[in-house]
Scaffold this motif. Structure first.
Motif, mmCIF file in Angstrom:
data_model
loop_
_atom_site.group_PDB
_atom_site.id
_atom_site.type_symbol
_atom_site.label_atom_id
_atom_site.label_comp_id
_atom_site.label_asym_id
_atom_site.label_seq_id
_atom_site.Cartn_x
_atom_site.Cartn_y
_atom_site.Cartn_z
ATOM 1 N N VAL A 240 0.852 -1.185 0.000
ATOM 2 C CA VAL A 240 0.000 0.000 0.000
ATOM 3 C C VAL A 240 0.891 1.239 0.000
ATOM 4 N N ILE A 241 0.603 2.155 -0.919
ATOM 5 C CA ILE A 241 1.308 3.437 -0.971
ATOM 6 C C ILE A 241 0.262 4.536 -0.971
ATOM 7 N N ILE A 242 0.342 5.401 0.034
ATOM 8 C CA ILE A 242 -0.576 6.527 0.157
ATOM 9 C C ILE A 242 0.232 7.794 -0.096
ATOM 10 N N VAL A 243 -0.241 8.580 -1.065
ATOM 11 C CA VAL A 243 0.507 9.749 -1.512
ATOM 12 C C VAL A 243 -0.244 11.015 -1.102
ATOM 13 N N PHE A 244 0.474 11.926 -0.467
ATOM 14 C CA PHE A 244 -0.089 13.207 -0.043
ATOM 15 C C PHE A 244 0.231 14.239 -1.121
ATOM 16 N N LEU A 245 -0.829 14.769 -1.742
ATOM 17 C CA LEU A 245 -0.656 15.760 -2.809
ATOM 18 C C LEU A 245 -0.866 17.181 -2.291
ATOM 19 N N ASP A 246 -1.316 17.287 -1.053
ATOM 20 C CA ASP A 246 -1.609 18.584 -0.440
ATOM 21 C C ASP A 246 -0.794 18.724 0.848
ATOM 22 N N GLU A 247 -0.085 19.820 0.979
ATOM 23 C CA GLU A 247 0.775 20.056 2.145
ATOM 24 C C GLU A 247 -0.030 20.064 3.449
ATOM 25 N N GLY A 248 -1.217 20.680 3.434
ATOM 26 C CA GLY A 248 -2.053 20.742 4.633
ATOM 27 C C GLY A 248 -2.502 19.359 5.092
#
Length: 190
Positions: free
Chosen positions: A117-125
């Motif tokens: 599982v790879i969860i990617v954060f596209l938003d800094e907040g």
């Protein structure tokens, strides 16, 4: 209730109870706990696999604010089920913290599997909110949109408008029709 029906019913209950006990013992066991070095090595391998499976995956990950990588998530059950994995939160290519993920389920299920599982954060907040919490639950504290691939292994750009997106890779590549709802992510000391 006939004797035959009773035997089937009691056999099913025995199987369910045995699986719950085994899963609970396995999930709470320190034998499953990986060291920081093992988690980091697994995360590196998972990232290489992702970049190989997803067209432009390397540039996509490089443009993200951070990613949570679980190299091995174990899933199993018989009626009641669960998933457990340990992973690393990577920010700017370095491990910032370690996390566990846990999800329980009930329904028609039998067997087990291992996935990445790879969860990617596209938003800094969204990344800051996640990282500041000790425990974060998908669907409650924020949502994780499952990404699907289009033709030629390209990422569905419609999903990329979400602040947090997730990918699940199985033995045969990217997996579909899954949900992160109810998954609990907890910061770990390693």
């Amino acid at each position: 209730m006939t004797k035959r029906t009773f035997n089937r019913f009691s056999g099913l209950w025995f199987t369910v109870v045995a699986c719950i006990i085994a899963l609970n013992a396995g999930l709470s066991s320190s034998a499953l706990a990986a060291s920081a070095k093992e988690i980091d090595a697994g995360a590196d391998e998972a990232i290489v696999l992702f970049e190989k499976e997803v067209k432009d995956g390397k540039s996509f990950l490089a443009s993200s604010k951070g990613m949570l990588v679980f190299p091995k998530v174990l899933k199993g059950g018989a009626g009641f089920g669960g998933e457990y994995g340990e992973g690393a939160l990577r920010i700017a290519g370095k491990t910032a913290d370690y996390y566990s993920m846990l999800q329980g389920s009930f329904g028609l299920q039998l067997g087990g599997e291992i996935k990445t599982v790879i969860i990617v954060f596209l938003d800094e907040g969204a990344l800051k909110q996640f990282h500041a919490s000790e425990g974060w639950k998908a669907g409650v504290d924020g949502s994780v949109s499952l990404v699907t691939l289009g033709a030629g292994g390209t990422i569905d750009t419609q999903t990329l408008k979400e602040p947090i997106v997730g990918f699940v890779l199985g033995q045969k590549g990217l997996m579909y029709n899954l949900s992160f709802a109810g998954t609990k992510f907890t910061k770990q000391k390693k």
